[in-house]
Design a protein around this motif. Structure first.
Motif, PDB file in Angstrom:
ATOM      1  N   THR A  18      50.535  20.363   3.896  1.00  0.00           N
ATOM      2  CA  THR A  18      51.344  20.945   2.827  1.00  0.00           C
ATOM      3  C   THR A  18      50.760  22.281   2.373  1.00  0.00           C
ATOM      4  O   THR A  18      49.571  22.580   2.610  1.00  0.00           O
ATOM      5  N   THR A  20      51.137  23.725  -1.377  1.00  0.00           N
ATOM      6  CA  THR A  20      51.776  23.418  -2.668  1.00  0.00           C
ATOM      7  C   THR A  20      51.009  24.006  -3.865  1.00  0.00           C
ATOM      8  O   THR A  20      50.630  23.281  -4.785  1.00  0.00           O
ATOM      9  N   ASN A  43      55.509  19.790   2.696  1.00  0.00           N
ATOM     10  CA  ASN A  43      56.297  20.766   1.940  1.00  0.00           C
ATOM     11  C   ASN A  43      55.529  22.075   1.803  1.00  0.00           C
ATOM     12  O   ASN A  43      54.301  22.099   1.703  1.00  0.00           O
ATOM     13  N   GLU A  45      55.585  25.702  -0.314  1.00  0.00           N
ATOM     14  CA  GLU A  45      56.146  26.341  -1.507  1.00  0.00           C
ATOM     15  C   GLU A  45      55.940  27.855  -1.477  1.00  0.00           C
ATOM     16  O   GLU A  45      54.970  28.357  -0.901  1.00  0.00           O
ATOM     17  N   THR A  52      61.337  27.466  -1.048  1.00  0.00           N
ATOM     18  CA  THR A  52      60.479  26.296  -0.763  1.00  0.00           C
ATOM     19  C   THR A  52      61.130  25.374   0.258  1.00  0.00           C
ATOM     20  O   THR A  52      62.330  25.109   0.211  1.00  0.00           O
ATOM     21  N   ASN A  53      60.317  24.899   1.187  1.00  0.00           N
ATOM     22  CA  ASN A  53      60.832  24.010   2.241  1.00  0.00           C
ATOM     23  C   ASN A  53      60.240  22.610   2.070  1.00  0.00           C
ATOM     24  O   ASN A  53      59.023  22.451   2.026  1.00  0.00           O
ATOM     25  N   CYS A  54      61.115  21.619   1.986  1.00  0.00           N
ATOM     26  CA  CYS A  54      60.639  20.246   1.839  1.00  0.00           C
ATOM     27  C   CYS A  54      59.954  19.768   3.121  1.00  0.00           C
ATOM     28  O   CYS A  54      60.230  20.280   4.217  1.00  0.00           O
ATOM     29  N   ALA A  55      59.125  18.751   2.974  1.00  0.00           N
ATOM     30  CA  ALA A  55      58.412  18.170   4.112  1.00  0.00           C
ATOM     31  C   ALA A  55      59.379  17.700   5.200  1.00  0.00           C
ATOM     32  O   ALA A  55      59.128  17.894   6.398  1.00  0.00           O
ATOM     33  N   CYS A  89      67.936  17.702   2.029  1.00  0.00           N
ATOM     34  CA  CYS A  89      67.292  17.067   3.186  1.00  0.00           C
ATOM     35  C   CYS A  89      68.130  15.901   3.718  1.00  0.00           C
ATOM     36  O   CYS A  89      68.148  15.659   4.933  1.00  0.00           O
TER      37      CYS A  89
END
Ligand code: THU
Length: 136
Positions: A18, A20, A43, A45, A52-55, A89
């Motif tokens: 991540t 974050t 994720n 950020e 921001t891109n989610c996991a 997502c």
């Protein structure tokens, strides 16, 4: 791959993949594709928060960019007690899955599984684009 093994990979992604610095809320994801290949992501950020891109999208887009198109199983783990995928997502999972097993995990012995229809009922997907009621 066994669900517990996929969860372990998602936990590893949460701990190591991540970025974050703003929320400090970590999420990890592992996807198993139709051919048995595994992709993981965390994720990521951005200071102007919206990019921001989610996991989930990190892991899925890694798979898709390597030519994979169908998710068999997806395991998600995060800092919340059962971290569910966001709406965006869910739509991305829908695009690249026919009948996926969606695993929401706190740990390898504390998890729940869901179908696509349970987390995104009455969805719009790729087939709908060729289902015009005007026959066009
Ligand atoms: N986040 C994910 O990565 N996946 C989810 O399913 C929910 C939210 C991330 C986005 C952001 O980096 C942080 O969690 C707080 O919203």
């Amino acid at each position: 791959m066994e669900i517990e093994e996929l969860i372990e990979k998602a936990i590893n992604a949460k701990n190591n993949q991540t970025y974050t610095p703003y929320s400090h809320f970590n999420v990890g994801c592992a996807v198993e594709m139709e051919d048995g290949s595994i992709y993981t992501g965390g994720n990521i950020e951005i200071a102007s928060y919206s990019p921001t891109n989610c996991a989930e999208r990190t892991a899925i887009f890694k798979a898709v960019s390597e030519g994979k198109r169908e998710i068999k199983k997806i395991a998600i783990t995060g800092d919340a007690d059962y971290t569910f995928p966001c709406g965006v997502c869910r739509q991305v999972i829908r695009e690249f899955a026919k009948d996926p097993i969606i695993v929401i995990a706190n740990s390898t012995n504390d998890y729940k599984t869901f179908t696509m229809d349970e987390i995104l009922p009455h969805s719009f997907g790729p087939e709908d684009l060729t289902r015009s009621k005007n026959g066009e």
